[in-house]
Design a protein around this motif. Structure first.
Motif, PDB file in Angstrom:
ATOM      1  N   ALA A 137       0.830  -1.200   0.000  1.00  0.00           N
ATOM      2  CA  ALA A 137       0.000   0.000   0.000  1.00  0.00           C
ATOM      3  C   ALA A 137       0.865   1.250   0.000  1.00  0.00           C
ATOM      4  O   ALA A 137       0.533   2.252  -0.649  1.00  0.00           O
ATOM      5  N   LEU A 138       1.989   1.196   0.706  1.00  0.00           N
ATOM      6  CA  LEU A 138       2.883   2.342   0.761  1.00  0.00           C
ATOM      7  C   LEU A 138       3.479   2.630  -0.613  1.00  0.00           C
ATOM      8  O   LEU A 138       3.628   3.797  -1.008  1.00  0.00           O
ATOM      9  N   ALA A 139       3.798   1.575  -1.344  1.00  0.00           N
ATOM     10  CA  ALA A 139       4.392   1.752  -2.668  1.00  0.00           C
ATOM     11  C   ALA A 139       3.453   2.466  -3.625  1.00  0.00           C
ATOM     12  O   ALA A 139       3.894   3.214  -4.505  1.00  0.00           O
ATOM     13  N   THR A 140       2.159   2.258  -3.454  1.00  0.00           N
ATOM     14  CA  THR A 140       1.195   2.902  -4.353  1.00  0.00           C
ATOM     15  C   THR A 140       1.143   4.413  -4.154  1.00  0.00           C
ATOM     16  O   THR A 140       0.684   5.131  -5.034  1.00  0.00           O
ATOM     17  N   SER A 141       1.641   4.885  -3.011  1.00  0.00           N
ATOM     18  CA  SER A 141       1.625   6.338  -2.769  1.00  0.00           C
ATOM     19  C   SER A 141       2.751   7.047  -3.498  1.00  0.00           C
ATOM     20  O   SER A 141       2.732   8.276  -3.635  1.00  0.00           O
ATOM     21  N   GLY A 142       3.753   6.275  -3.950  1.00  0.00           N
ATOM     22  CA  GLY A 142       4.825   6.826  -4.767  1.00  0.00           C
ATOM     23  C   GLY A 142       5.642   7.909  -4.085  1.00  0.00           C
ATOM     24  O   GLY A 142       5.709   8.005  -2.857  1.00  0.00           O
ATOM     25  N   ASP A 143       6.280   8.753  -4.923  1.00  0.00           N
ATOM     26  CA  ASP A 143       7.132   9.815  -4.401  1.00  0.00           C
ATOM     27  C   ASP A 143       6.327  10.824  -3.584  1.00  0.00           C
ATOM     28  O   ASP A 143       6.835  11.365  -2.595  1.00  0.00           O
TER      29      ASP A 143
END
Length: 359
Positions: A137-143
């Motif tokens: 889920a954190l990765a989907t938030s990106g930069d």
């Protein structure tokens, strides 16, 4: 002295003892003297190697040749001391950056520490992902999510206060795979290179995408690079008087991103000289190496290629952390130096207990 040298000396000593038993007293003395002299020469040669953690191959020789050429007074490639500038990326170039950037590990711990003051974070992304250890889920938030976390955990205090927080964390946090402090997950071959370059008149700088005040508290102890020679991503600061005490208060706003084209831009703004040597490991370093290569005279551009899955990690084009793709292609096309971690380095980390996890 390397293990191979020790083994050779032990074997030679056994052979010498057998030989001496068959010689006359005078011959023994002469032979023993010669043997001691040879041992002294061998020890001196081992100790004089400025890069003992590097294998003796073409990569090491290219680095030694470059430093010798630019520092040889009167030579055709001599570079004055004031122009001997070398820039080094940090994450993945000077210390490990997997499985997540070290500053992200610090940030995650800060989110968990501050969470009781922010009950809304339990359901608000990207904070909820950190609190639930949901890396997908954190990765989907990106930069955008990463910067949101950094601003929430790195701002709202003075630079001195933040430095104390970082120091406390870096002194106690450990790498999840190697079970040693992060500052002991620095690359011993690169530390030797930094030391050798400084001994030959180079001024060494860190030019990293990491937030500058996260790095400054510990880089001098780890690498010998003082805080004023650390360039990184910055938050805006505001001068304030707290009673009679002036302070620089860190604002929740990005001032400069030191990645990609931001690296040569900040080198020009802060150093004011073009480097003659630049070291990186990812596509985020490509522009720094390009700008270094564009100068006149001798130049050294190098990429650390992570190829050692057993002793560290193996990754390049497909990695979400420290991706090395376009820069690797350019390095091949332009014959930049590519440092193969598995084949060029005898050791990865400084001496000490390292017990990698099996996964």
């Amino acid at each position: 002295m390397g293990n191979q040298m020790v083994h050779l000396m032990v074997a030679a000593d056994k052979n010498m003892q057998s030989y001496l038993r068959m010689c006359s007293m005078r011959a023994r003395r002469t032979t023993l003297l010669l043997y001691v002299l040879l041992l002294c020469v061998a020890c001196a040669a081992a100790q004089s190697d400025p890069l003992p953690s590097w294998n003796n191959d073409s990569t090491k020789q290219a680095i030694l040749d470059f430093i010798a050429r630019v520092s040889k007074q009167g030579g055709p490639d001599f570079v004055p001391v004031e122009a001997r500038i070398a820039t080094f990326d940090n994450d993945g170039t000077l210390w490990t950056e997997q499985p997540v950037y070290t500053e992200y590990a610090f940030t995650f711990d800060r989110v968990k520490q501050l969470a009781p003051q922010h009950p809304e974070w339990k359901t608000e992304q990207p904070y909820a992902a950190v609190l639930q250890n949901d890396m997908k889920a954190l990765a989907t938030s990106g930069d955008r999510g990463a910067f949101q976390l950094i601003l929430a955990t790195h701002a709202g205090m003075s630079t001195d206060q933040f430095s104390q927080i970082v120091t406390e964390w870096i002194n106690h946090a450990e790498h999840p795979k190697f079970h040693r402090p992060y500052t002991e997950c620095i690359y011993q071959p690169m530390v030797e290179l930094l030391t050798f370059m400084r001994a030959n008149g180079f001024k060494t700088y860190i030019v990293s995408g990491g937030e500058v005040e996260f790095m400054r508290p510990w880089t001098e102890k780890a690498y010998g690079i003082p805080p004023e020679q650390v360039i990184g991503t910055t938050l805006k600061t505001k001068y304030e008087l707290n009673g009679a005490n002036p302070a620089l208060e860190r604002q929740p706003e990005i001032d400069s991103i030191d990645d990609g084209p931001g690296k040569p831009e900040n080198i020009g703004k802060i150093i004011g000289r073009r480097p003659i040597a630049a070291f990186g490991n990812s596509d985020g370093d490509q522009q720094m190496l390009e700008w270094t290569a564009a100068g006149g005279g001798p130049r050294l551009m190098a990429l650390v290629h992570h190829t050692d899955a057993q002793r560290e990690y193996s990754y390049d084009r497909a990695s979400s952390v420290g991706r090395l793709d376009k820069a690797l292609d350019e390095a091949t096309a332009r014959q930049w130096l590519v440092i193969d971690m598995k084949n060029d380095w005898k050791v990865i980390f400084p001496p000490g207990p390292t017990v990698p996890d099996s996964h």
